[in-house]
Design a protein around this motif. Sequence first.
Motif, short mmCIF file in Angstrom:
data_model
loop_
_atom_site.label_atom_id
_atom_site.label_comp_id
_atom_site.label_asym_id
_atom_site.label_seq_id
_atom_site.Cartn_x
_atom_site.Cartn_y
_atom_site.Cartn_z
N MET A 1 0.85 -1.16 0.00
CA MET A 1 0.00 0.00 0.00
C MET A 1 0.89 1.23 0.00
N ALA A 2 0.52 2.21 -0.78
CA ALA A 2 1.27 3.46 -0.83
C ALA A 2 0.36 4.61 -0.44
N LEU A 3 0.92 5.52 0.33
CA LEU A 3 0.29 6.80 0.63
C LEU A 3 1.06 7.83 -0.18
N LEU A 4 0.34 8.59 -1.01
CA LEU A 4 0.97 9.61 -1.84
C LEU A 4 0.91 10.96 -1.15
N THR A 5 1.72 11.89 -1.64
CA THR A 5 1.76 13.22 -1.04
C THR A 5 0.46 13.98 -1.22
N ASN A 6 -0.39 13.54 -2.16
CA ASN A 6 -1.69 14.20 -2.35
C ASN A 6 -2.80 13.57 -1.50
N GLY A 7 -2.43 12.62 -0.64
CA GLY A 7 -3.39 11.98 0.26
C GLY A 7 -4.03 10.71 -0.30
N GLU A 8 -3.84 10.43 -1.58
CA GLU A 8 -4.39 9.22 -2.19
C GLU A 8 -3.65 7.99 -1.66
N SER A 49 3.83 -5.75 3.56
CA SER A 49 3.50 -6.83 4.50
C SER A 49 3.15 -8.07 3.69
N TYR A 50 2.78 -9.13 4.39
CA TYR A 50 2.45 -10.38 3.72
C TYR A 50 1.55 -11.25 4.58
N LYS A 51 0.82 -12.10 3.90
CA LYS A 51 -0.02 -13.11 4.56
C LYS A 51 0.25 -14.40 3.82
N SER A 57 3.20 -15.08 9.54
CA SER A 57 3.47 -13.69 9.16
C SER A 57 3.78 -12.91 10.44
N ASP A 58 4.93 -13.26 11.05
CA ASP A 58 5.27 -12.70 12.36
C ASP A 58 6.60 -11.95 12.38
N HIS A 59 7.08 -11.59 11.20
CA HIS A 59 8.34 -10.83 11.12
C HIS A 59 8.31 -9.95 9.87
N PRO A 60 9.11 -8.90 9.86
CA PRO A 60 9.14 -8.01 8.70
C PRO A 60 9.63 -8.74 7.45
N ILE A 61 9.12 -8.29 6.33
CA ILE A 61 9.58 -8.80 5.03
C ILE A 61 10.13 -7.61 4.25
N ALA A 62 11.19 -7.86 3.50
CA ALA A 62 11.83 -6.78 2.75
C ALA A 62 11.73 -7.06 1.25
N PRO A 63 11.78 -6.02 0.44
CA PRO A 63 11.72 -6.19 -1.02
C PRO A 63 12.91 -6.99 -1.55
N CYS A 64 12.69 -7.69 -2.66
CA CYS A 64 13.77 -8.41 -3.33
C CYS A 64 14.73 -7.39 -3.97
N ARG A 83 9.26 6.90 2.86
CA ARG A 83 9.40 5.99 3.99
C ARG A 83 8.82 4.63 3.62
N LEU A 84 9.48 3.57 4.09
CA LEU A 84 8.96 2.22 3.93
C LEU A 84 8.69 1.64 5.31
N ILE A 85 7.52 1.03 5.46
CA ILE A 85 7.17 0.34 6.69
C ILE A 85 7.13 -1.14 6.34
N LEU A 86 7.98 -1.93 6.99
CA LEU A 86 8.10 -3.36 6.69
C LEU A 86 7.62 -4.16 7.89
N GLY A 87 6.70 -5.07 7.68
CA GLY A 87 6.21 -5.89 8.78
C GLY A 87 5.40 -7.06 8.30
N GLY A 88 5.05 -7.93 9.25
CA GLY A 88 4.12 -9.02 8.98
C GLY A 88 2.78 -8.63 9.56
N LEU A 89 1.91 -9.62 9.71
CA LEU A 89 0.61 -9.35 10.31
C LEU A 89 0.72 -9.13 11.81
N GLU A 90 1.83 -9.59 12.39
CA GLU A 90 2.12 -9.36 13.81
C GLU A 90 3.63 -9.31 13.98
N GLY A 91 4.07 -8.92 15.16
CA GLY A 91 5.50 -8.90 15.45
C GLY A 91 6.15 -7.55 15.17
N LYS A 92 7.45 -7.62 15.08
CA LYS A 92 8.29 -6.44 14.89
C LYS A 92 7.98 -5.71 13.59
#
Length: 113
Positions: A1-8, A49-51, A57-64, A83-92
Amino acid sequence: MALLTNGETVDCSNQEKASYPVGICAERVLLSTLSSIFPTVPIETIAISYKSEAVRSDHPIAPCGMCRQSLQEYEFRTQRPFRLILGGLEGKIYIVPSAAMLLPFSFTGDDLK
């Protein structure tokens, strides 16, 4: 999911195919979508994130690596870190201030000149 500077906000997902190598990671699907729909609007934040039914899904995942290059080039093109927010469905959760930090020895179009 991306948040753009225009709020979209824009959501995307992996595009998996039976022939595994022809799939597309969610990050590149997202960047392609943004380039088409909002070509001049910078990204504020991307959440990754990932499921999975196979692993917890208990730890961050990073891009390839290919996605890291694509994210870094998108930042370079828009001349604005996001900014990138990396995470699973739970955890760090990891918060990375700029995509460029994911690929410290990257190259850009300037290196091809």
